[in-house]
Design a protein around this motif. Structure first.
Motif, PDB file in Angstrom:
ATOM      1  N   PRO A 338       0.834  -1.215   0.000  1.00  0.00           N
ATOM      2  CA  PRO A 338       0.000   0.000   0.000  1.00  0.00           C
ATOM      3  C   PRO A 338       0.858   1.249   0.000  1.00  0.00           C
ATOM      4  O   PRO A 338       1.841   1.327   0.747  1.00  0.00           O
ATOM      5  N   PRO A 339       0.530   2.238  -0.823  1.00  0.00           N
ATOM      6  CA  PRO A 339       1.381   3.445  -0.912  1.00  0.00           C
ATOM      7  C   PRO A 339       1.612   4.109   0.439  1.00  0.00           C
ATOM      8  O   PRO A 339       2.724   4.513   0.755  1.00  0.00           O
ATOM      9  N   ILE A 340       0.552   4.240   1.233  1.00  0.00           N
ATOM     10  CA  ILE A 340       0.682   4.774   2.587  1.00  0.00           C
ATOM     11  C   ILE A 340       0.546   3.586   3.532  1.00  0.00           C
ATOM     12  O   ILE A 340      -0.547   3.039   3.703  1.00  0.00           O
ATOM     13  N   ALA A 341       1.673   3.198   4.139  1.00  0.00           N
ATOM     14  CA  ALA A 341       1.711   1.950   4.889  1.00  0.00           C
ATOM     15  C   ALA A 341       1.071   2.059   6.259  1.00  0.00           C
ATOM     16  O   ALA A 341       0.713   1.042   6.862  1.00  0.00           O
ATOM     17  N   ALA A 342       0.929   3.265   6.790  1.00  0.00           N
ATOM     18  CA  ALA A 342       0.343   3.433   8.116  1.00  0.00           C
ATOM     19  C   ALA A 342      -0.239   4.830   8.242  1.00  0.00           C
ATOM     20  O   ALA A 342       0.258   5.786   7.644  1.00  0.00           O
ATOM     21  N   LEU A 343      -1.310   4.945   9.007  1.00  0.00           N
ATOM     22  CA  LEU A 343      -1.878   6.237   9.357  1.00  0.00           C
ATOM     23  C   LEU A 343      -2.228   6.209  10.841  1.00  0.00           C
ATOM     24  O   LEU A 343      -2.389   5.143  11.435  1.00  0.00           O
ATOM     25  N   TYR A 402      -9.567  -3.380   3.617  1.00  0.00           N
ATOM     26  CA  TYR A 402      -8.724  -3.007   2.477  1.00  0.00           C
ATOM     27  C   TYR A 402      -8.758  -1.494   2.348  1.00  0.00           C
ATOM     28  O   TYR A 402      -9.781  -0.907   1.993  1.00  0.00           O
ATOM     29  N   LEU A 403      -7.633  -0.840   2.681  1.00  0.00           N
ATOM     30  CA  LEU A 403      -7.609   0.623   2.765  1.00  0.00           C
ATOM     31  C   LEU A 403      -6.442   1.243   1.996  1.00  0.00           C
ATOM     32  O   LEU A 403      -5.663   2.017   2.549  1.00  0.00           O
ATOM     33  N   PRO A 404      -6.289   0.944   0.715  1.00  0.00           N
ATOM     34  CA  PRO A 404      -5.158   1.552   0.000  1.00  0.00           C
ATOM     35  C   PRO A 404      -5.272   3.064  -0.117  1.00  0.00           C
ATOM     36  O   PRO A 404      -4.264   3.754  -0.268  1.00  0.00           O
ATOM     37  N   PHE A 405      -6.503   3.574  -0.053  1.00  0.00           N
ATOM     38  CA  PHE A 405      -6.715   5.016  -0.165  1.00  0.00           C
ATOM     39  C   PHE A 405      -7.407   5.583   1.072  1.00  0.00           C
ATOM     40  O   PHE A 405      -8.008   6.648   1.024  1.00  0.00           O
ATOM     41  N   GLY A 406      -7.309   4.872   2.198  1.00  0.00           N
ATOM     42  CA  GLY A 406      -8.020   5.300   3.381  1.00  0.00           C
ATOM     43  C   GLY A 406      -9.493   4.960   3.262  1.00  0.00           C
ATOM     44  O   GLY A 406      -9.918   4.186   2.397  1.00  0.00           O
ATOM     45  N   ASN A 407     -10.316   5.566   4.124  1.00  0.00           N
ATOM     46  CA  ASN A 407     -11.757   5.335   4.070  1.00  0.00           C
ATOM     47  C   ASN A 407     -12.443   6.412   4.894  1.00  0.00           C
ATOM     48  O   ASN A 407     -11.781   7.222   5.538  1.00  0.00           O
ATOM     49  N   GLY A 408     -13.747   6.388   4.861  1.00  0.00           N
ATOM     50  CA  GLY A 408     -14.485   7.392   5.596  1.00  0.00           C
ATOM     51  C   GLY A 408     -14.573   8.692   4.824  1.00  0.00           C
ATOM     52  O   GLY A 408     -14.243   8.775   3.633  1.00  0.00           O
ATOM     53  N   PRO A 409     -15.002   9.769   5.497  1.00  0.00           N
ATOM     54  CA  PRO A 409     -15.173  11.057   4.809  1.00  0.00           C
ATOM     55  C   PRO A 409     -13.901  11.558   4.146  1.00  0.00           C
ATOM     56  O   PRO A 409     -13.960  12.257   3.135  1.00  0.00           O
ATOM     57  N   ARG A 410     -12.733  11.186   4.715  1.00  0.00           N
ATOM     58  CA  ARG A 410     -11.479  11.723   4.182  1.00  0.00           C
ATOM     59  C   ARG A 410     -10.754  10.717   3.283  1.00  0.00           C
ATOM     60  O   ARG A 410      -9.537  10.787   3.125  1.00  0.00           O
ATOM     61  N   ILE A 411     -11.517   9.807   2.693  1.00  0.00           N
ATOM     62  CA  ILE A 411     -10.909   8.905   1.718  1.00  0.00           C
ATOM     63  C   ILE A 411     -10.265   9.743   0.615  1.00  0.00           C
ATOM     64  O   ILE A 411     -10.743  10.830   0.271  1.00  0.00           O
ATOM     65  N   CYS A 412      -9.181   9.250   0.072  1.00  0.00           N
ATOM     66  CA  CYS A 412      -8.429  10.002  -0.934  1.00  0.00           C
ATOM     67  C   CYS A 412      -9.335  10.427  -2.093  1.00  0.00           C
ATOM     68  O   CYS A 412      -9.973   9.581  -2.738  1.00  0.00           O
ATOM     69  N   ILE A 413      -9.393  11.714  -2.353  1.00  0.00           N
ATOM     70  CA  ILE A 413     -10.262  12.241  -3.399  1.00  0.00           C
ATOM     71  C   ILE A 413      -9.815  11.775  -4.782  1.00  0.00           C
ATOM     72  O   ILE A 413     -10.610  11.687  -5.715  1.00  0.00           O
ATOM     73  N   GLY A 414      -8.535  11.449  -4.928  1.00  0.00           N
ATOM     74  CA  GLY A 414      -8.010  11.046  -6.233  1.00  0.00           C
ATOM     75  C   GLY A 414      -7.928   9.546  -6.425  1.00  0.00           C
ATOM     76  O   GLY A 414      -7.252   9.077  -7.348  1.00  0.00           O
ATOM     77  N   ALA A 415      -8.644   8.752  -5.590  1.00  0.00           N
ATOM     78  CA  ALA A 415      -8.530   7.290  -5.673  1.00  0.00           C
ATOM     79  C   ALA A 415      -8.918   6.761  -7.051  1.00  0.00           C
ATOM     80  O   ALA A 415      -8.212   5.936  -7.639  1.00  0.00           O
ATOM     81  N   SER A 416     -10.042   7.223  -7.601  1.00  0.00           N
ATOM     82  CA  SER A 416     -10.473   6.707  -8.905  1.00  0.00           C
ATOM     83  C   SER A 416      -9.514   7.122 -10.008  1.00  0.00           C
ATOM     84  O   SER A 416      -9.254   6.360 -10.951  1.00  0.00           O
TER      85      SER A 416
END
Length: 766
Positions: A338-343, A402-416
Motif C-alpha cells: 500500500p502506498p501509505i503503509a500506516a496512518l 482493504y484501505l489503500p486510499f483510506g476510508n471514511g469522509p477523508r478517503i483520498c479524493i483522487g482514488a479513482s
C-alpha cells in the motif's frame, strides 16, 4: 513426485520483512523506525485484531479489526483527530491543503475539488493516460533491445507526464528527473519517525534533515509559483467557458459558497503540492510494484496481456472498466504494497474499541500494510493472488479490511484517478514490452511515507510484436509451459485455466471431486485399466482421476496426468499419495512431444472439450497410443439436458445481459455434445470402433450441504459464475436471490439434485 516440463510453483510470496516473534523494545524499535518502519511490526500484530503498545508518554493502540477501523474513521471520527506525528509531516508544505485542514476549510476545499475527480471527468482523461503511455513506449523503443532501465524511476516519469496532460494542463515546469529526485528527497525527510516523535517533543525541536527539507521546499515553491503565475496570466484573457477544466482552474476560481471567499495562495500551493506528490509518487510506486509482481507471475502476466491485447484494440470509452484482470493486479499490488503503509489518529476523549478501553490522548495506529496481510482477514495473506479482486471473491472482502486510499469522509479524493491511471498504463506497457528483472536485483520495500522499492527495479525491457491483437502472445504461453515455437492455438484456454478460473477450480477441488467423483467411477469402469498398463489422463485437473488410474495399474504400471492449469496441478502435486506410480506434466496435449506408442490407454473426464482444433489434438494423442491401445473419455451432452448447469444461468440472466453465444464447435463444456461431431473428430484423427453411450445423472450440486451450499457453488464455478464476472456486488446479490428461487424446487433435505447428462466415449487406435 516432481512435476515434469515446468515445475508447478507454490504461490508467489513477494519480498517483505519477516515479522519478529517478539515485540521490539524501545531502542531496537527506534533503530527500525530509522532504518525501515516496516520492520517494526512483530508477528503478533498480524494475528491480533487490536493490540496495545506502551510508548514513553502514551499508549499506542494498533487497530486492525474492520469494525473498529470503521468506528475510528467513520462512526466516531470526530473523536479521532490527526496526531502530532501526522501534523508534523503535513506541516511540511501541506498544512493549508485538503490533506490537513479541518472543519469548514476542509468542506470548502473538498466541494471545490470534487468536480475534477467525478467519474465522468476522470473517464475523460483516458486518452491522455494512453498518450503518456505511448510517449514512454516510444522512448523505450529507441533504447534498443534488452536495454536495462530502472522501472521504478521510469514510472515516476510517466506519472508526472500524466499530471502534465490532465490536471496540470499547462505542464509542471522544470526538469522531470530533477523534480523526481526532489520528490524522493521530500518523502525521505518528512517520513522519518524517530525518538523525538515518540517522546512527544514539540515541533520546535529541530529534526534531522530540516536543512535539506527547506532547500527542497524552496525548489517546489519555485515550481508551484511558476505554475500559478502562468495560469493566472492565461485566465486573465479567457472567459469562464474557455478556461481549462483542470485542477489549477478549480483552485484559483474556487469560492466558498457560504462566504464567497477564494482560496488563499497558501491553500492553492498546499493543494498543488499534495496532488503533485500523491498523483506522482504514490501512483508511480503502485505501477512499479505491479510490474515487478507480474515479472514474477507468468500466468498473471499472460492474463493481463491477453486482456490488454483485446481491450486496447477496442474503443477508448470504457477502457478502464473493461480491464478487469489488469485492475485486479493493480489492486493486489496495492494490498501487498500500500502506498501509505500506516496512518494514525489521536483520541480526544475516552472510547471503547473492540472491548478495549481507550484513554484520551491515546495514539491510534491503523497500518494498511499490516491490515492487508492480516491472518484473520486474508487467505494466504503474503501471497500474490489477484483473483481476490475478481467477481464474487471481491464482494467477500470486508469494506474496512482493504484501505489503500483510506476510508471514511477523508478517503483520498483522487482514488479513482489513480486506479484508472495505473490500470491503463500497466495494460499498455505490459502489452508492448517484455520486462525481465535482472538476476542480481535486490527488491525490497522501504517505507518513507510511501512504500517504494528501496533499490529501484532494474529490468531489461524488450519491445514485443503485438500485431495479433486479442490472442495470447507466444512468449507468455512459453512462460507458463514449454511449447514448440509458433503454437498458440489453445492460447485462450491456457490463459483462462492459469487465471482466476483455474484458481477457483483448484480452491474448490474437494467439493468438485465430491460432485464429479461418481463420474470418475464410470470412466474407470468403461476404460478398464489393467495391471501394469501405462495411462495418460488428459486434462487431469487436480489429479483425482490420475490417482484412481495409478491405483488401478499399480504396482508395475504408470499414470501420467496432463493439464494446462498451473493452479490445479499445484493441487495435484500436493494431494497425490507419494507411493503411487504417477507423475504430472504441465503441457498442452495438442503439441506436447509424447514418446510414440508409449501408452496403453488415453482417458479423460471432461478434459478434451477445450481444444481449438480437436482433430489436430487427437492426432497428436493417437501417436502416443500403442497400436493395440484404446481411448475412453466422458463429455457433457446438450445444455438443455444439463439443468444442473443451466438452471442457475437462466436465473442470472434476469439480472445481466446474456453472454455472447458459443458456437456448437467452439471450445467449451458442451463442445462435444454432438454425437455426429465427436464421431467425425475421432475418425478424422485415425481412431476406430468409436462408440458413444448416453448416460443420465442426478447431480447434487449442494454436495449434501443444503440450498445455501448449492447457491454458493453456482456462484463459484460454472456458466452462472462466468456470466456474473465483472458485475457489481449488488447485481451479484440480486442474482443470488434468483438462483436460490430457481433451485428451491429441487431441494430434498440437504440435497439439491438436478438432472445431468453425459456421453461415455470409447475408441481404439486404428
Amino acid at each position: 513426485m516432481p512435476v515434469s516440463v515446468l515445475g508447478v510453483s507454490e504461490s508467489y510470496c513477494p519480498p517483505a520483512p519477516c515479522p519478529p516473534e517478539e515485540r521490539l523494545r524501545l531502542f531496537p524499535l527506534l533503530a527500525a523506525l530509522k532504518r525501515n518502519p516496516l520492520e517494526c511490526w512483530s508477528a503478533e500484530f498480524f494475528r491480533e485484531p487490536i493490540a496495545k503498545v506502551r510508548l514513553p508518554f502514551t499508549d499506542a493502540v494498533l487497530v486492525h479489526d474492520p469494525a473498529a477501523i470503521k468506528h475510528v474513521l467513520v462512526d466516531n471520527a470526530g473523536n479521532y483527530r490527526k496526531d502530532p506525528i501526522q501534523r508534523r509531516i503535513l506541516a511540511s508544505g501541506l498544512a493549508d491543503g485538503l490533506l490537513s485542514v479541518e472543519g469548514q476549510r476542509w468542506e470548502m476545499q473538498r466541494r471545490a475539488l470534487a468536480p475534477l475527480f467525478a467519474r465522468r471527468t476522470v473517464t475523460s482523461f483516458t486518452s491522455a493516460m494512453l498518450a503518456a503511455a505511448d510517449q514512454l513506449a516510444e522512448r523505450w523503443r529507441t533504447l534498443g533491445p534488452r536495454t536495462t532501465v530502472d522501472v521504478a524511476a521510469e514510472m515516476t516519469l510517466i506519472t508526472l507526464n500524466v499530471l502534465a496532460l490532465t490536471i496540470f494542463s499547462d505542464g509542471i515546469g522544470g526538469d522531470y528527473d530533477e523534480f523526481r529526485a526532489a520528490m524522493s528527497a521530500y518523502f525521505t525527510v518528512i517520513g522519518r519517525i524517530g525518538a523525538f516523535d515518540l517522546l512527544g517533543l514539540p515541533q520546535s525541536v529541530p529534526r534531522p534533515g530540516r536543512g535539506r527539507l527547506r532547500r527542497t521546499m524552496a525548489y517546489f515553491e519555485g515550481i508551484i509559483d511558476q505554475i500559478i503565475a502562468t495560469r493566472q496570466l492565461r485566465l486573465a484573457g479567457l472567459s469562464a467557458g474557455e478556461a481549462p477544466s483542470d485542477l489549477l482552474t478549480l483552485l484559483l476560481r474556487a469560492l466558498d459558497p457560504a462566504t464567497g471567499r477564494a482560496m488563499s495562495l497558501a491553500e492553492v500551493r498546499s493543494n498543488i503540492l499534495a496532488f503533485l506528490s500523491a498523483g506522482h509518487e504514490t501512483t508511480a510506486n503502485t505501477l512499479a510494484w505491479s510490474m515487478f509482481l507480474l515479472s514474477q507471475a507468468p500466468h498473471w502476466r499472460a492474463r493481463v496481456r491477453e486482456e490488454a491485447g483485446r481491450e486496447l484494440a477496442g474503443p477508448v470509452e470504457g477502457l478502464a472498466e473493461r480491464l478487469v484482470v489488469t485492475r485486479a493486479v493493480v489492486e493486489e499490488a496495492l494490498r501487498l504494497y500500500p502506498p501509505i503503509a500506516a496512518l494514525s489518529r489521536m483520541a480526544e476523549g475516552a472510547d471503547t474499541l473492540g472491548g478495549l478501553k481507550i484513554k484520551p490522548r491515546s495514539l491510534i495506529v491503523i497500518a494498511p500494510y499490516v491490515l492487508h496481510r492480516h491472518q484473520l482477514l486474508w487467505r494466504q495473506p503474503d501471497a500474490f493472488d489477484p483473483s481476490r479482486f475478481l467477481t464474487e471473491a471481491r464482494a467477500a472482502i470486508p469494506r474496512f479490511a482493504y484501505l489503500p486510499f483510506g476510508n471514511g469522509p477523508r478517503i483520498c479524493i483522487g482514488a479513482s484517478f489513480a486506479l484508472q491511471e495505473a490500470t491503463i498504463v500497466l495494460a499498455a506497457l505490459v502489452h508492448r514490452f517484455d520486462m525481465e528483472l535482472l538476476p542480481d536485483a535486490k527488491v525490497w520495500p522501504s517505507q518513507k511515507i510511501t512504500l517504494r522499492p528501496a533499490h529501484g527495479l532494474p529490468m531489461r525491457v524488450t519491445a514485443r510484436n503485438c500485431e495479433a491483437e486479442g490472442s495470447l502472445p507466444m512468449g507468455d504461453i512459453e512462460a507458463v509451459m514449454e511449447l514448440p515455437s509458433g503454437h498458440a492455438e489453445n492460447a485462450d484456454q491456457i490463459a483462462y485455466w492459469n487465471g482466476p478460473g483455474g484458481q477457483r477450480w483448484a480452491d474448490r477441488h474437494a467439493v468438485q471431486e465430491t460432485l464429479l467423483g461418481p463420474i470418475a467411477d464410470i470412466l474407470i469402469d468403461r476404460a478398464k485399466p489393467k495391471l501394469g498398463e501405462r495411462v495418460l489422463d488428459i486434462g487431469c485437473g487436480s489429479g483425482a482421476t490420475t490417482v484412481a488410474f495409478a491405483k488401478a495399474v499399480a504396482p508395475n504400471g504408470f499414470a501420467l496426468g496432463l493439464d494446462v492449469s498451473e493452479p490445479m496441478l499445484s493441487q495435484a502435486q500436493a494431494l497425490s499419495p507419494k507411493n503411487l506410480p504417477l507423475d504430472f506434466v504441465l503441457a498442452d496435449a495438442t503439441v506436447y512431444p509424447f514418446e510414440p506408442a508409449s501408452f496403453d490407454l488415453l482417458a479423460s473426464r471432461f478434459g478434451v472439450m477445450f481444444f481449438a482444433d480437436p482433430i489436430v489434438s487427437f492426432i497428436n494423442l493417437r501417436r502416443a497410443l500403442k497400436p493395440s491401445g484404446r481411448l475412453a473419455f466422458i463429455c457433457w451432452r446438450e445444455p438443455r439436458e444439463n439443468p444442473w448447469m443451466m438452471t442457475p444461468l437462466m436465473a442470472v440472466y434476469k439480472h445481466v445481459p446474456k453472454m455472447p453465444p458459443v458456437g456448437p464447435e467452439d471450445p467449451g463444456p458442451f463442445a462435444f455434445a454432438s454425437e455426429e461431431r465427436v464421431m467425425r473428430i475421432l475418425k478424422g484423427a485415425g481412431f476406430a470402433d468409436v462408440a458413444m453411450e448416453p448416460h443420465n445423472l442426478a447431480m447434487d450440486i449442494a454436495i449434501g450441504g443444503g440450498l445455501d451450499a448449492a447457491v454458493d457453488g453456482s456462484l463459484q464455478i460454472g456458466p452462472a459464475s462466468r456470466a456474473l464476472q465483472g458485475h457489481p456486488p449488488e447485481t451479484v446479490e440480486a442474482a443470488k436471490g434468483s438462483i436460490r428461487e430457481a433451485l428451491a424446487p429441487f431441494v430434498e433435505g440437504q440435497s439439491v439434485a438436478l438432472p445431468g447428462a453425459i456421453w461415455i466415449v470409447t475408441a481404439k487406435a486404428a
